[in-house]
Design an enzyme around this catalytic site. Sequence first.
Site, PDB file in Angstrom:
ATOM      1  N   ASP A 273      40.018  30.101  50.076  1.00 36.72           N
ATOM      2  CA  ASP A 273      40.147  29.355  48.294  1.00 36.72           C
ATOM      3  C   ASP A 273      42.374  29.386  48.361  1.00 36.72           C
ATOM      4  OD1 ASP A 273      37.906  29.350  48.243  1.00 36.72           O
ATOM      5  OD2 ASP A 273      37.712  31.456  46.754  1.00 36.72           O
ATOM      6  N   LYS A 295      39.953  25.031  44.600  1.00 38.30           N
ATOM      7  CA  LYS A 295      39.769  24.141  43.416  1.00 38.30           C
ATOM      8  C   LYS A 295      42.014  23.415  43.505  1.00 38.30           C
ATOM      9  CE  LYS A 295      36.670  27.047  42.280  1.00 38.30           C
ATOM     10  NZ  LYS A 295      36.682  28.099  41.284  1.00 38.30           N
ATOM     11  N   MET A 408      39.773  33.816  33.577  1.00 38.81           N
ATOM     12  CA  MET A 408      39.210  32.423  33.847  1.00 38.81           C
ATOM     13  C   MET A 408      39.424  31.935  32.147  1.00 38.81           C
ATOM     14  SD  MET A 408      36.587  31.273  36.825  1.00 38.81           S
ATOM     15  CE  MET A 408      35.852  32.763  36.565  1.00 38.81           C
TER      16      MET A 408
END
Length: 500
Positions: A273, A295, A408
């Site tokens: 990740d 991401k 987040m």
Amino acid sequence: MRHFPLFLDLHGRTVAVIGGGEVALRKVRALLEAGARVTVVASELHPALAAECTDVLSLENGSLTTGSVQYVQAQVSVDVQALMVASWFQEAWFIVAATDDTAVNAAVAAAGDRAHKFVNVVDDAAHCSAIVPAIIDRSPLLVAVSTGGTAPMLARRVRRDVELLLDAGLGRLAQFFARWRSRVTAMVPMPSQRRVLYDQWMDGEVARLVRDGREDAADAALAASLEPARVSSGQARSSSGHVTLVGAGPGGAGLLTLAGLQALQSADVILVDRLVSAEVRAMARRDALQIEVGKEGGGHSVTQEEIHRLLVHHATQGLHVVRLKGGDPFIFGRGGEELLCLRAAGIRYSVVPGVTAALACAAQAGLPLTHRNVARSIRFATAHCRGSADDTDWASLAAETDTLVLYMAVAQCARVQRELLVRGRAGSTPVAIIENGGRPEQRVVLTVLNQLTTAVREQAVCAPALLVIGEVAAMAGELHWFGAAPVLYPSQPIMQSISA
Ligand code: SAH
């Protein structure tokens, strides 16, 4: 080589320990653990050693047996002849001198030489005919480290390093293979062929099953690979691969677990990740193929479906795949989805937890998530709802929890502020915004709920960042210890100390 390494079987054999102090006590305990009968010779005894000098229970092969310490009260002579005729001396197979009297220690060493008995003089290599190594105990596997008595500090450091490399499950693994050894020898008489087999078992599924506490399955896997056709064709290695979900923690290698490190060092392929730091990635086996699936810039560079496909693809080649995730794999890490996919594909998996951002950020910001009379409950939540309607239960987030940790959430901070205030959380509730928690560049902004949006904007908070909302957040103002001091926003002292 100045010393010949040797392991002694002391079960039921007498060892004399000379001296009645704390050093002697440590030696007595170690000798009892090895099953020795110990005779302590001293004019007086340290109280803890006196307590030990009754019948002692020691664990031997899993069953309790009575070990024993016998005490001989005597002033130990410095006369070599007198020492040699003492019955405790004559009965001993091995002698440890642990007194602080150098004349006594030297006399015991000389008597040992004359009588052909090995003597260890604690911390005095010059008088030793036997030295005691530092050990790493994964019984029945035992690693001994020695610098020949010249640099015990170095031996201790090496011991610590080796200790980190050898996982606690190795003892169990050694016992497992001991159980199979004679059968394997009978079925595969050729030593070279056996060596290959053992390597395959230890690198593959058999060892993994033993480590995961599934010896029955390990027995079955080993038995299957012993079928003559597979042995002769060199196909004993199980063809099924394995996936380990590993939590990498918040960044620094210090917060990676030992189990995580061991998984990284045995991996063939690693799916990484973006949140995982370069420092943790550098701990992986050099030959492992690292594939970035993180991401980038807010968008998914690799979709979750593609990650599933990669996991299954590599594991079905019989490889050990590590799925390395920031923090903990089961906290906002989609670990559950990945396991469901592996289960559907019939691929074996295991999970190594990691230090999740909430725990790492709280510790490194000096902010206890629970605190007596202030916070008794914590809630980990996310305000992130990409692609789906906002079904967040704001009412319960605002009401039930003492400490609310939001992952987040920075991009959503306006909504967080509005929804919590509307549902009755006080505008004066302290909020800690922790950016890059646990990393050298960590930044903590302390504010209150009705200033949250302005604080995030004015302080230009960047990802990754975590929100901790609740009275305990204010404690970071006082208890911070790592990195830069927290920024107060607004700057006047808005929060009262609650540590009193
Ligand atoms: N599985 C991860 C969380 C992944 S979700 C874990 O257990 O920590 C990603 C969110 O985690 C980020 O948006 C941020 O809110 C938080 N996060 C992860 N690492 C962080 C860090 N070092 N500092 C602050 N927040 C972090």
